[in-house]
Write a protein that holds these residues in place. Sequence first.
Motif, mmCIF file in Angstrom:
data_model
loop_
_atom_site.group_PDB
_atom_site.id
_atom_site.type_symbol
_atom_site.label_atom_id
_atom_site.label_comp_id
_atom_site.label_asym_id
_atom_site.label_seq_id
_atom_site.Cartn_x
_atom_site.Cartn_y
_atom_site.Cartn_z
ATOM 1 N N VAL A 148 0.727 -1.432 -0.080
ATOM 2 C CA VAL A 148 -0.005 0.019 -0.086
ATOM 3 C C VAL A 148 0.834 1.305 0.070
ATOM 4 N N GLY A 149 1.925 1.177 -0.071
ATOM 5 C CA GLY A 149 3.082 2.395 -0.213
ATOM 6 C C GLY A 149 4.497 2.346 0.534
ATOM 7 N N ASP A 150 5.142 3.301 0.651
ATOM 8 C CA ASP A 150 6.460 3.321 1.248
ATOM 9 C C ASP A 150 6.215 3.620 2.810
ATOM 10 N N MET A 151 6.670 2.981 3.670
ATOM 11 C CA MET A 151 6.560 3.145 5.100
ATOM 12 C C MET A 151 6.906 4.488 5.504
ATOM 13 N N ASN A 152 7.747 5.231 4.808
ATOM 14 C CA ASN A 152 8.517 6.685 5.078
ATOM 15 C C ASN A 152 7.371 7.494 4.879
ATOM 16 N N GLU A 153 6.211 7.268 3.862
ATOM 17 C CA GLU A 153 5.042 7.947 3.865
ATOM 18 C C GLU A 153 4.343 7.969 4.828
ATOM 19 N N LEU A 154 4.479 7.269 5.893
ATOM 20 C CA LEU A 154 3.485 7.314 7.027
ATOM 21 C C LEU A 154 4.462 7.288 8.287
ATOM 22 N N PRO A 155 4.772 8.571 8.557
ATOM 23 C CA PRO A 155 5.470 8.655 9.668
ATOM 24 C C PRO A 155 4.622 8.409 11.128
ATOM 25 N N PRO A 156 5.353 8.341 12.378
ATOM 26 C CA PRO A 156 4.421 8.391 13.414
ATOM 27 C C PRO A 156 3.599 9.556 13.501
ATOM 28 N N GLY A 157 2.293 9.207 14.072
ATOM 29 C CA GLY A 157 1.104 10.047 14.358
ATOM 30 C C GLY A 157 0.468 10.502 13.139
ATOM 31 N N GLU A 158 0.846 9.680 12.080
ATOM 32 C CA GLU A 158 0.198 9.900 10.710
ATOM 33 C C GLU A 158 -0.845 8.769 10.424
ATOM 34 N N ARG A 159 -1.928 9.354 9.375
ATOM 35 C CA ARG A 159 -2.847 8.280 9.186
ATOM 36 C C ARG A 159 -2.822 8.126 7.545
ATOM 37 N N LEU A 202 -6.955 4.481 2.555
ATOM 38 C CA LEU A 202 -7.203 3.817 1.087
ATOM 39 C C LEU A 202 -8.350 2.999 1.283
ATOM 40 N N GLU A 203 -8.569 2.313 -0.346
ATOM 41 C CA GLU A 203 -9.529 1.597 -0.354
ATOM 42 C C GLU A 203 -9.187 0.396 -0.945
ATOM 43 N N LEU A 204 -9.695 -0.741 -0.327
ATOM 44 C CA LEU A 204 -9.474 -2.223 -0.747
ATOM 45 C C LEU A 204 -10.612 -2.790 -1.194
ATOM 46 N N ASP A 205 -10.873 -3.439 -2.270
ATOM 47 C CA ASP A 205 -12.049 -3.858 -2.671
ATOM 48 C C ASP A 205 -13.304 -2.981 -2.427
ATOM 49 N N ASP A 206 -13.243 -1.948 -2.669
ATOM 50 C CA ASP A 206 -14.353 -0.592 -2.093
ATOM 51 C C ASP A 206 -14.439 -0.486 -0.655
ATOM 52 N N ASN A 207 -13.883 -1.059 0.079
ATOM 53 C CA ASN A 207 -13.751 -1.076 1.509
ATOM 54 C C ASN A 207 -12.825 0.352 1.844
ATOM 55 N N LEU A 241 5.136 -0.924 3.070
ATOM 56 C CA LEU A 241 3.738 -1.390 3.715
ATOM 57 C C LEU A 241 3.036 -2.435 3.305
ATOM 58 N N GLU A 242 2.768 -3.304 3.890
ATOM 59 C CA GLU A 242 1.769 -4.189 3.190
ATOM 60 C C GLU A 242 0.566 -4.479 4.250
ATOM 61 N N ILE A 243 -0.738 -4.630 3.470
ATOM 62 C CA ILE A 243 -1.821 -5.101 4.318
ATOM 63 C C ILE A 243 -2.260 -6.508 4.129
ATOM 64 N N GLY A 244 -2.704 -7.034 5.321
ATOM 65 C CA GLY A 244 -2.953 -8.526 4.877
ATOM 66 C C GLY A 244 -4.608 -8.656 4.933
ATOM 67 N N VAL A 245 -5.293 -9.293 4.075
ATOM 68 C CA VAL A 245 -6.648 -9.460 3.737
ATOM 69 C C VAL A 245 -6.799 -11.077 4.021
ATOM 70 N N SER A 246 -8.042 -11.411 4.738
ATOM 71 C CA SER A 246 -8.145 -12.881 4.721
ATOM 72 C C SER A 246 -8.399 -13.363 3.451
ATOM 73 N N LYS A 247 -7.744 -14.639 3.298
ATOM 74 C CA LYS A 247 -7.976 -15.351 2.131
ATOM 75 C C LYS A 247 -9.622 -15.750 1.987
ATOM 76 N N LYS A 248 -10.170 -15.948 0.979
ATOM 77 C CA LYS A 248 -11.405 -16.265 1.017
ATOM 78 C C LYS A 248 -11.476 -17.627 0.772
ATOM 79 N N GLY A 249 -12.573 -18.215 1.256
ATOM 80 C CA GLY A 249 -12.857 -19.542 1.000
ATOM 81 C C GLY A 249 -12.095 -20.510 2.119
#
Length: 110
Positions: free
Chosen positions: A11-22, A25-30, A102-110
């Motif tokens: 989802v991006g470079d970890m340096n783009e999200l320093p401490p205190g920041e948010r 994003l959208e993942l599958d429209d969520n 940075l990588e976000i984990g999404v539950s595998k379906k099924g």
Amino acid sequence: MEENFYEFYEVGDMNELPPGERLYLELDDNPIVIFNIDGEFFAIDDVCTHDNGPLGDGELNGHHITCPRHGARFDIQTGKVLSLPAMKDINTYPIRVVEGKLEIGVSKKG
Ligand code: FES
């Protein structure tokens, strides 16, 4: 965390999200928000379980976030609801850092 249960997406470079920041994003429209709290990353749905308010804009107190709409509180580490008017927990997602990304984990379906 059992990594076999998750599909990870960059989802991006970890340096783009320093401490205190948010990061929003959208993942599958969520809508999802990722927080950096003192160098630790946490991700939750950016939707309050009370009335679908944008939870990610809420005030943080430690690991507790307060929904800006009606004040429900949640623990962003576990997703547990801590106070009314919400009664349902929120989804959380594992975050890992791979070679500075940075990588976000999404539950595998099924
Ligand atoms: S929408 Fe979050 S407390 Fe109502």
